[in-house]
Motif scaffolding. Structure first.
Motif, mmCIF file in Angstrom:
data_model
loop_
_atom_site.group_PDB
_atom_site.id
_atom_site.type_symbol
_atom_site.label_atom_id
_atom_site.label_comp_id
_atom_site.label_asym_id
_atom_site.label_seq_id
_atom_site.Cartn_x
_atom_site.Cartn_y
_atom_site.Cartn_z
ATOM 1 N N ASN A 95 0.517 -1.162 -0.163
ATOM 2 C CA ASN A 95 0.036 -0.042 -0.153
ATOM 3 C C ASN A 95 0.228 1.765 0.221
ATOM 4 O O ASN A 95 1.797 1.678 0.484
ATOM 5 C CB ASN A 95 -1.133 0.075 1.593
ATOM 6 C CG ASN A 95 -2.032 -0.853 1.038
ATOM 7 O OD1 ASN A 95 -2.622 -1.391 0.444
ATOM 8 N ND2 ASN A 95 -1.869 -1.728 2.286
ATOM 9 N N PHE A 96 0.824 2.039 -0.824
ATOM 10 C CA PHE A 96 1.502 3.649 -1.189
ATOM 11 C C PHE A 96 0.490 4.594 -1.143
ATOM 12 O O PHE A 96 0.023 4.140 -2.668
ATOM 13 C CB PHE A 96 2.470 2.991 -1.985
ATOM 14 C CG PHE A 96 2.606 2.944 -3.486
ATOM 15 C CD1 PHE A 96 2.070 3.951 -4.110
ATOM 16 C CD2 PHE A 96 1.820 1.434 -3.842
ATOM 17 C CE1 PHE A 96 2.199 3.621 -5.687
ATOM 18 C CE2 PHE A 96 1.399 1.564 -5.209
ATOM 19 C CZ PHE A 96 1.703 2.674 -6.372
ATOM 20 N N PHE A 152 12.755 -6.438 5.719
ATOM 21 C CA PHE A 152 12.345 -5.863 4.057
ATOM 22 C C PHE A 152 11.545 -4.779 4.257
ATOM 23 O O PHE A 152 12.005 -3.823 3.210
ATOM 24 C CB PHE A 152 11.031 -6.859 4.064
ATOM 25 C CG PHE A 152 10.202 -6.836 2.197
ATOM 26 C CD1 PHE A 152 10.499 -6.562 0.882
ATOM 27 C CD2 PHE A 152 9.108 -5.938 2.735
ATOM 28 C CE1 PHE A 152 9.932 -6.874 -0.142
ATOM 29 C CE2 PHE A 152 8.128 -5.779 0.934
ATOM 30 C CZ PHE A 152 8.814 -5.744 0.208
ATOM 31 N N ASP A 153 10.724 -4.161 5.131
ATOM 32 C CA ASP A 153 10.336 -2.688 4.975
ATOM 33 C C ASP A 153 11.165 -1.591 5.443
ATOM 34 O O ASP A 153 10.893 -0.670 4.205
ATOM 35 C CB ASP A 153 9.300 -2.278 6.363
ATOM 36 C CG ASP A 153 7.863 -3.469 6.118
ATOM 37 O OD1 ASP A 153 7.307 -4.365 4.944
ATOM 38 O OD2 ASP A 153 7.040 -3.670 7.183
ATOM 39 N N ASN A 154 11.912 -1.875 5.668
ATOM 40 C CA ASN A 154 13.055 -1.043 6.513
ATOM 41 C C ASN A 154 14.062 -0.408 4.918
ATOM 42 O O ASN A 154 14.030 0.158 4.966
ATOM 43 C CB ASN A 154 13.942 -1.461 7.419
ATOM 44 C CG ASN A 154 13.366 -1.385 8.970
ATOM 45 O OD1 ASN A 154 12.492 -0.224 9.029
ATOM 46 N ND2 ASN A 154 13.899 -1.735 9.984
ATOM 47 N N ALA A 155 14.383 -1.816 3.995
ATOM 48 C CA ALA A 155 14.994 -1.702 2.850
ATOM 49 C C ALA A 155 14.031 -0.642 1.971
ATOM 50 O O ALA A 155 14.581 -0.101 0.756
ATOM 51 C CB ALA A 155 15.133 -3.128 2.746
ATOM 52 N N LEU A 156 12.663 -1.591 1.743
ATOM 53 C CA LEU A 156 12.031 -0.739 0.856
ATOM 54 C C LEU A 156 11.451 0.759 0.914
ATOM 55 O O LEU A 156 11.316 1.355 -0.190
ATOM 56 C CB LEU A 156 10.723 -1.961 0.445
ATOM 57 C CG LEU A 156 9.196 -1.063 0.062
ATOM 58 C CD1 LEU A 156 10.542 -1.847 -2.077
ATOM 59 C CD2 LEU A 156 8.218 -1.513 -0.284
ATOM 60 N N ASN A 157 11.542 1.347 2.529
ATOM 61 C CA ASN A 157 10.555 2.300 2.973
ATOM 62 C C ASN A 157 12.094 3.439 1.912
ATOM 63 O O ASN A 157 11.732 4.318 1.535
ATOM 64 C CB ASN A 157 10.981 2.224 4.425
ATOM 65 C CG ASN A 157 9.442 2.740 4.180
ATOM 66 O OD1 ASN A 157 8.695 2.627 3.695
ATOM 67 N ND2 ASN A 157 9.241 1.375 5.703
ATOM 68 N N GLY A 164 10.205 9.541 -4.257
ATOM 69 C CA GLY A 164 8.358 10.612 -4.224
ATOM 70 C C GLY A 164 7.223 9.416 -3.703
ATOM 71 O O GLY A 164 6.378 10.034 -3.585
ATOM 72 N N ILE A 165 7.945 8.455 -2.867
ATOM 73 C CA ILE A 165 6.531 7.116 -2.943
ATOM 74 C C ILE A 165 6.820 6.458 -1.586
ATOM 75 O O ILE A 165 7.971 6.634 -1.441
ATOM 76 C CB ILE A 165 7.169 6.220 -3.813
ATOM 77 C CG1 ILE A 165 7.225 6.212 -4.835
ATOM 78 C CG2 ILE A 165 5.968 4.695 -3.702
ATOM 79 C CD1 ILE A 165 7.503 5.157 -6.345
#
Length: 279
Positions: A95-96, A152-157, A164-165
């Motif tokens: 979700n973004f 995974f969340d930390n790397a993706l963020n 700008g996502i």
């Protein structure tokens, strides 16, 4: 002649009116809530995004690209290898939303939302999953799933923020591993269950043996106490009678004649025909 002139004048007036209406309609754009626009004049994106409301735009020579900045959801597959070189695959629901302030930069570098998903979110999801999976074995990835997701969340963020996502939430829709590892997990579970069953049977046997010991001790103690009581109340003759009664009630073949006794100084010889007792 006058009529023809009048007709031409009316036609010109209609054309001018239509042109004015066209210019008027194309001189303004309305940006709805949850949207952000990017104004381009002669093909060049302007620096300031158009937020919700009504905005003027030069007619004919300009265009407005409208982006949805509400929450978007896409499911993205990913594959990786774990620290112990096992294949691991997953599917992530992401979700973004787009940062309204950076929509102009997104327009210049990425273009449409479809391009953003295909060229940015999908490959960065794959790379982020590789980073998270490489830190642990496949068994740890399964048993410590929340820690895998956190990495995974930390790397993706960190990877998507510069585009700008804004990532709002992620969830692991599916986590799968190779058939060989699945078989190994199944065999391990079966072995553990058998081991636990063997331990249970051993403990049960140990408890039963201890129970037999306790019962034997209890019977011996009861007999000792009974013997002491009988001696105190009736002497050796009472003990002899109790022995005969126990023998007869036990169903054994009793001898015709039984002699019981001890030292002649301490007890009276006990000699009799058991048929008499039976009768």
């Amino acid at each position: 002649m006058n009529r023809q002139t009048t007709n031409i004048s009316s036609l010109i007036a209609a054309i001018v009116t239509a042109f004015i209406v066209f210019i008027g309609l194309n001189s303004f754009v309305i940006i709805n809530p949850g949207q952000t626009g990017v104004l381009s004049i002669l093909g060049k994106a302007q620096d300031q995004p158009l937020l919700e409301g009504i905005h003027f735009k030069p007619p004919v020579i300009s265009a407005v690209d409208v982006y949805d900045v509400t929450v978007q959801k896409f499911e993205v597959p990913a594959q990786s290898s774990t620290k112990d070189l096992q294949d691991l695959s997953a599917s992530f629901a992401i979700n973004f939303r787009l940062d309204p302030v950076k929509v102009v930069e997104i327009r210049r570098t990425q273009g449409t939302l479809q391009n953003i998903v295909a060229k940015i979110i999908a490959p960065q999801t794959q790379e982020s999953f590789k980073i998270a999976a490489a830190k642990r074995t496949v068994e740890e990835a399964i048993t410590k799933r929340s820690e895998l997701k956190e990495d995974f969340d930390n790397a993706l963020n960190s990877r998507l923020d510069k585009y700008g996502i804004i990532v709002l939430d992620t969830s692991v829709v599916d986590l799968a591993f190779s058939p060989e590892f699945a078989k190994a997990v199944e065999d391990k579970q079966i072995a553990e269950q058998r081991s636990q069953r063997a331990v249970y049977i051993a403990k049960e046997a140990e408890q039963e043996a201890q129970a037999d010991i306790n019962r034997a001790k209890g019977r011996a103690e009861a007999q000792r106490l009974l013997a002491e009581t009988l001696k105190a109340q009736g002497g050796d003759l009472v003990l002899q009678k109790e022995a005969i009664e126990a023998w007869r009630n036990g169903g054994s073949q009793m001898p015709k004649v039984l002699v019981m006794g001890g030292d002649s100084k301490n007890s009276v010889p006990f000699l009799f025909n058991l048929n008499d007792v039976a009768n």
